[in-house]
Design an enzyme around this catalytic site. Structure first.
Site, short mmCIF file in Angstrom:
data_model
loop_
_atom_site.label_atom_id
_atom_site.label_comp_id
_atom_site.label_asym_id
_atom_site.label_seq_id
_atom_site.Cartn_x
_atom_site.Cartn_y
_atom_site.Cartn_z
N LYS A 122 0.98 -1.20 -0.08
CA LYS A 122 0.05 0.10 0.00
C LYS A 122 0.83 1.28 0.03
CE LYS A 122 -4.56 1.21 0.27
NZ LYS A 122 -5.65 0.42 -0.60
N ASP A 162 -6.95 4.25 -4.52
CA ASP A 162 -7.71 4.26 -3.46
C ASP A 162 -8.16 5.61 -3.00
OD1 ASP A 162 -7.94 2.34 -0.85
OD2 ASP A 162 -7.56 4.16 0.11
#
Ligand code: NDP
Length: 449
Positions: A122, A162
């Site tokens: 991430k 995201d």
């Protein structure tokens, strides 16, 4: 395992979201460790909680008036035991190492559940795209990629979007990667259709979450037909969650952003959803405008100082939190239960606090943790990678059917793992155990690396 968690807390005391994510996994995998002593060896738990690599870098950029700003860029490459690192980039002022490590940790198990060969990571930045012009966002993305490009690649690490990173940002990031590497490579997913994207990728997380909810209801011979649903957020996940709820005969009555929420008793139909998409994706406006356009809807302002979120305090059957982490606290969970909600499917990552999850499980709700329920996004990203490698594009129906099949298989894995380890009906335990076993088996095969 409590000693391991204690050590992690001592090492990085401020990383509270990361501790929360680890604690949830530790609490549910104990029966697996008891039954498989080999998992307790080779410091597997210490290794799985330590990112393989953490990259932090300076992102300088110039605004439209010539002022230079400096943000911080991150990529947490958490685990590559079953495939290259894969996970989104988040641009939001709240981004820090704790949030990215929690998201990367969750991503490892989620990706394992999809059945696709992808590891977990991430990244992102504390940059706030809100209120910035397109050229400012472009300059920021270019500066961000001018460092990130040396750490990623189609066989190494494949980021996606995201919060705050949608089609526009992916385009700017990809353009800069291509210029620097001199390669047109499948290095990012969520690309536009005309240059390597996959059909159904924009819809995948929301659709997948609702498919998962439908699977849970089917275990009780029930369906979404006629169900009243509370949805939070108004971004990518929320929009396509509402769309699929509509397709399956349900009625979504709420939608929100970080300033407040809309309650529309008459339901958010296709026209109203098209308005939300245009408002949020094209005009980047505030959700309050929904109530100006549709007088039957009520707008309520919210802020982070509130002890509970009134969005979760309406009579309903199902809830789909689709905004951000820890948006349902214990009071919200109690309100949901009190208001008749019997199913909660997490479109967002870790939107329920640990106390809220405990309440849901104690009250026998159908509760789908984000790791399982929102895995459709990364699953279709995996399908985008496959199409890029083969240099083909699958038709919409083919991708949608594969997505449906993957969500069904994740549901089955959760059910099987929860039954095998004595926690029938507990999707939190099921998701954690199924993901954990797959990753740890691969780590043990590959030695101490
Ligand atoms: P978007 O940026 O498209 O939308 C985010 C939405 O959540 C916006 O409505 C935003 O409001 C709201 N929001 C963000 N932060 C807060 C906050 N602190 N308080 C209240 N509202 C907030 O993001 P996505 O829809 O892509 O992501 C939503 C969630 O789903 C995240 O948890 C993400 O990690 C998760 N997720 C996303 C996937 C994807 O494919 N996109 C895949 C799997 C999970 P505002 O406009 O005011 O900022």
């Amino acid at each position: 395992m409590s000693d391991i968690l204690e050590k992690i807390k001592q090492k990085d005391p401020e990383q509270t979201e990361f501790h929360q994510a680890i604690q949830e996994v530790f609490e549910t995998i104990k029966p697996v460790l008891d039954r498989n002593p080999e998992y307790g060896q080779a410091s597997i738990m210490e290794r799985i909680t330590e990112p393989e690599r953490t990259i932090i870098f300076r992102v300088p950029w110039m605004d439209d008036s010539g002022v230079v700003h400096v943000n911080r860029g991150f990529r947490v490459e958490m685990n590559s035991a079953i495939g290259p690192y894969k996970g989104g980039l988040r641009f939001h002022p709240s981004v820090n190492l704790s949030i990215l490590k929690f998201l990367g940790f969750e991503q490892v198990f989620k990706n394992a559940l999809t059945t696709l060969p992808i590891g977990g990571g991430k990244g992102g930045s504390d940059f706030d795209p809100k209120g910035k012009s397109d050229t400012e966002v472009m300059r920021f993305c270019q500066s961000f990629m001018s460092e990130l490009y040396r750490h990623i690649g189609p066989n190494t690490d494949i980021p996606a979007g995201d919060i705050g990173v949608g089609a526009r940002e992916i385009g700017y990031l990809f353009g800069m990667y291509k210029k620097l590497s001199n390669e047109f490579a499948g290095v990012l997913t969520g690309k536009s259709l005309s240059w390597g994207g996959s059909l159904i990728r924009p819809e995948a997380t929301g659709y997948g979450c609702v498919y998962f909810a439908a699977e849970m209801l089917a275990t009780q011979n029930d369906s979404l037909e006629g169900k009243k649903c509370l949805v939070s957020g108004s971004g990518n996940v929320a929009q396509y969650t509402i769309e699929k709820i509509l397709h399956l005969g349900g009625k979504a009555v709420t939608v929100s952003d970080s300033s407040g929420y809309i309650y529309d008793e008459t339901g958010i139909d296709a026209d109203k959803l098209a308005f939300v998409m245009q408002l949020k994706n094209d005009r980047r406006g505030r959700i309050k405008e929904y109530a100006d356009k549709y007088p039957e809807a009520v707008y309520t302002a919210t802020d982070e100082a509130m002890t509970y979120n009134p969005l979760w305090n309406h009579r309903a059957d199902c809830a789909f939190p689709s905004a951000t982490q820890n948006e349902i606290n214990e009071t919200d969970a109690a309100n949901l239960i009190e208001n008749g909600v019997r199913l909660v499917a997490e479109g967002a990552n870790m939107p329920s606090t640990s106390e809220a999850v405990t309440l849901f499980l104690d009250n026998n709700l159908l509760f789908a943790p984000g790791k399982a329920a929102n895995a459709g996004g990364v699953a279709v990203s995996g399908l985008e990678m496959s199409q890029n490698s083969m240099r083909i594009n699958w038709p919409r129906d083919e991708v949608d059917n594969r997505l449906k099949g993957i969500m069904k298989s994740i549901h089955t894995s959760c059910i099987n793992a929860s039954e095998q380890y004595g926690k029938p009906g507990n999707y939190v335990a099921g998701a954690n155990i199924a993901g954990f076993v797959k990753v740890v088996d691969a780590m043990l095969d590959q030695g101490i690396v």
